[in-house]
Design a protein around this motif. Sequence first.
Motif, PDB file in Angstrom:
ATOM      1  N   ILE A  53       0.837  -1.205   0.000  1.00 27.95           N
ATOM      2  CA  ILE A  53       0.000   0.000   0.000  1.00 27.95           C
ATOM      3  C   ILE A  53       0.869   1.252   0.000  1.00 27.95           C
ATOM      4  N   ILE A  54       1.930   1.227   0.807  1.00 27.61           N
ATOM      5  CA  ILE A  54       2.840   2.373   0.801  1.00 27.61           C
ATOM      6  C   ILE A  54       3.477   2.523  -0.572  1.00 27.61           C
ATOM      7  N   THR A  55       3.887   1.389  -1.139  1.00 34.60           N
ATOM      8  CA  THR A  55       4.479   1.422  -2.477  1.00 34.60           C
ATOM      9  C   THR A  55       3.500   2.052  -3.467  1.00 34.60           C
ATOM     10  N   ALA A  56       2.243   1.637  -3.377  1.00 35.76           N
ATOM     11  CA  ALA A  56       1.236   2.190  -4.278  1.00 35.76           C
ATOM     12  C   ALA A  56       1.056   3.689  -4.046  1.00 35.76           C
ATOM     13  N   GLN A  57       1.128   4.086  -2.765  1.00 36.46           N
ATOM     14  CA  GLN A  57       0.985   5.521  -2.463  1.00 36.46           C
ATOM     15  C   GLN A  57       2.115   6.331  -3.100  1.00 36.46           C
ATOM     16  N   ILE A  58       3.341   5.774  -3.015  1.00 33.73           N
ATOM     17  CA  ILE A  58       4.467   6.480  -3.632  1.00 33.73           C
ATOM     18  C   ILE A  58       4.244   6.574  -5.136  1.00 33.73           C
ATOM     19  N   GLU A  59       3.812   5.463  -5.713  1.00 34.34           N
ATOM     20  CA  GLU A  59       3.563   5.450  -7.163  1.00 34.34           C
ATOM     21  C   GLU A  59       2.526   6.495  -7.549  1.00 34.34           C
ATOM     22  N   GLN A  60       1.458   6.540  -6.736  1.00 36.23           N
ATOM     23  CA  GLN A  60       0.383   7.480  -7.046  1.00 36.23           C
ATOM     24  C   GLN A  60       0.835   8.930  -6.873  1.00 36.23           C
TER      25      GLN A  60
END
Lengths: 336, 499, 167
Positions: free
Chosen positions: A171-178
């Motif tokens: 989820i954190i990874t996705a947040q960074i991506e977003q």
Amino acid sequence: MPNIYKTVAYALTVGAAVIALTAPAAAQWKPTKPVEFVVPAGTGGGADQMARTIQGIVEKHKLMSESLVVVNKSGAAGAEGFLAVKGANRDPHKIIITLSNLFTTPLATNVPFNWKDLTPLAMLALDEFILWVNAETPYKTAQEYLAAVKAAPATSPMKMAGTGSKQEDQIITAQIEQALGVKFTYVPFRGGGDVAVQLVGKHVDSTVNNPIEAVAQWRAGSLRPLCVFDSKRLPYNDKIAGTMSWGDIPTCREQGLAIEYLMLRGLFMAPGVTQEQVAYYVGVMQKVRETQEWKDLMANGAFNQTFMTGDAYRKWVADAETMHRAVMDKAGFLAK
Amino acid sequence: MDEIQALFHGFTVAAQPLNLVLMMVGILLGVLIGVLPGLGGANGVAILLPLTFSMSPTSAIIMLSCIYWGALFGGAITSVLFNIPGEPWSVATTFDGFPMAKQGKAGEALTAAFTSSFVGALVAVLMITFLAPLVAKFALKFGPPEYFSVALLTFCSFIGMAKGTPFKTVVAMMLGFALAGIGLDNVTGQLRMTFGTEQLLRGFDFLIAVIGLFGIGEILLTMEEGLNFKGESARMKMRVVIDTWKELPRYWATSIRSCLVGCWMGITPGGATPASFMGYGLAKRFAKDKDKDSFGRGNIEGVVAPETAAHAAGTSALLPMLTLGIPGSPTAAVLLGGLIIWGLQPGPLLFVEQKDFVWGLIASMYLGNIAGLLVVLTTVPFFAAILRIPFSIIAPIIIVICAVGAYTVHNAMFDVYLMLGFGVVGYVFKKLDYPLAPLVLALVLGDRAEENFRQSMLISQGNLSVFWSNPLVGSITGLSMILLFWPLISLILQKLKTK
Amino acid sequence: MNDSDKVERTVGVRVMEYVVAGIVLAFSALLMQQSDKIGASWASDGPQSGYFPFRVGAILAIGALAVIVQTALARNQTDGNFVGRGALRDVMAVLLPSAIYVAAMTWIGFYVASTVFIGAFMWWLGKYRLPVIAPIALGIPVALFLLFELWFKVPLPKGPLETMFGY
């Protein structure tokens, strides 16, 4: 007897009852048999460690009249444990420690449970997340690393390792991506220890390990922390690795990455338990927090020591759920 | 040599009276835990961990690691006597250990198992003592492709072992893989084959399958054959131990091979279970042709090989835990949690900062294993005598203990039903000559292997050449291929020779 | 095959082969259908969730079919008896009580069920007398209770009796 007397007598009785119920509430109810402490994760992980520390503290300082028994129910990313507590309606002899899978598992798998099915007890602490890279890489700051992530060709994006799939690390990874419009290859592993070692062995490019999972490698000089996903720096100033302390790690916000993520380490009980029973366990946990062993654990893992109960806790959990749903929806992690 | 000096210092720490007492207590508890299926080493250590919080870290780890040694030893006992592996890594021990017990050689089988365990552990401790820093770095080279190639090697070293038609072997193995895949898929977080039921969420724990297939299945077969175990003639004398010892040196080659496999699997950290299967598979493959058939029918070498490998792996699994903070086994994972609670930080600096602790632990590995061997060897006649108890008494007790074992794995009643179901499957399969070993192997390693394969694919962006991408992974994959096609290769070699 | 076998003939080995292979075949079909539902192809970043289970199911089906063909081809050989009637009765004599025991555990708890089970088994199959049965049937569950509930603190399923004593 005139009616007025009846009313007064009634009021007095009720009043006395209310006082009796509220004032020494914590002392009133007590467990009558060993209490099951459910861990919805495997042995050796962060939640398990915390549960077993609590068990040890309770035992050592005799904080409960009955013993506390840790039971791991880790199946299906913790769903097994949550379902067990959800099913134990009104059973005051079961408590469960949660991690983010309280939100992520039902959202990602459609397994039918929700925090509202349980009775919130108390938030014990919040676990921090830090962006780590291998110390032999040239990235000294989060900005430098993220620039490299951006520059990486689409055919071989930077690799981010984390624990589990569609859980906190991803989820954190996705947040960074977003947030930055970049792309990672997320590689899921089974536990935080594995993840840290994969980074030391340079099989992946970065991780978002909890402090306690990577601190040993940091101290040995093989990993480098870039930023912490919290609103302010960590309040621990003892030197950990060389001249660095936890407090020296900048926040990701300072580095231009406005992401905050904290993982709940909280307790819940079965649905339908009484206020008295909740109060008893809150009292126990307050005593646990005062022990030296607990303080050591907190300092070791650089935990955020927020303690909440009652409505504040309930609100925090509700907000966290909303946040998870939003991020997971955007990243396409929600179960169809 | 620094190591020798440090080790002697360690012995003075470990040999304090209190620590010696804790050592014995730990061994006895461990044997008990190992004997009870389901209550494995990891659970046992986890359960007893809180008791140690009031001890000094060194005393605590000595006691806990001795529980671990005890559990490693104890796992062999029920495998040999009742065909019920108390621990995952004892499954391979049942293949020859139980037939031996049936032939009235339970004493020999137990002695062989305990002695080889000891040898395996000793070699691993020696390696930890002298090569710790070197091998620790090696473990770092292991990423997902390497892990997958190790799993491949285990399968390949085991393939072609089973008797009967190849189709039934294929069916058994695929059933194992299918069962291993049930539950949550770790790579995508998706549920597979659960049909929306709560019970299937947690997947199939292979211990439950094994307790059913082997333990309950065996009782049903025994019933059919007429109400008694054939082990009634088991000798009860200590002489068995001496006689077996005289025989054991003959299997030095198997021992060395299993030690190497074990140490390697422990460090990498593949774990004791695959190590025991691989040890067994290799022993059979390298056996002389005339001995090959006796495997699975009570060949003592088939006990030596998996036990040596399992113990070597179980012991060396503590090395990556101490030096890197990665657990090489579930039990090591729990011990790791313990280290943190005692205020120690596992990791590269532990050897520098906590000399007393580390070398006390290493010294206790020597002492603990010696103590363990003595304890378990003296119990050999006692355990062998259990087989003299009439079947109508021991059978219900075994079923009760199997039920406890199945229940405690996940604290779930459903698992107990499953165990009974697997018992029927085991019975029918045995009667129809479906081999059980490939099923169990696939169930143990299947999900890990798949996970590692898919992690590798994520890392390489779906490029299969990642399994040849560096000398390490390339040579393991190559070795697997050689083992897989060995019958073909040996045929060609023979042809060339005769020409 | 001797005469006594013929007399108590129950079900042929070949029939059992067909039945087992058939069940395996059905399972493999289910496996493939389920895997297909969650995606069984090779995506850009490697295999999807159902990729391996689907192929495992396919191989399983081939294996089961091969077993069926093999059994059919061996038709002209004499068919053995899968299990004699007497033997089947013996097997059932263990299996049925075990099934009842396991089922009863949910209602009356592990300890009571175990006592009854061990006792009944010894009485029924072993023909022991009460003085032999009682110490074993009571002793084993008590020992396990001490071991699991008190010492290791591993809770086992409990029923009304344990609740009465406050567990």
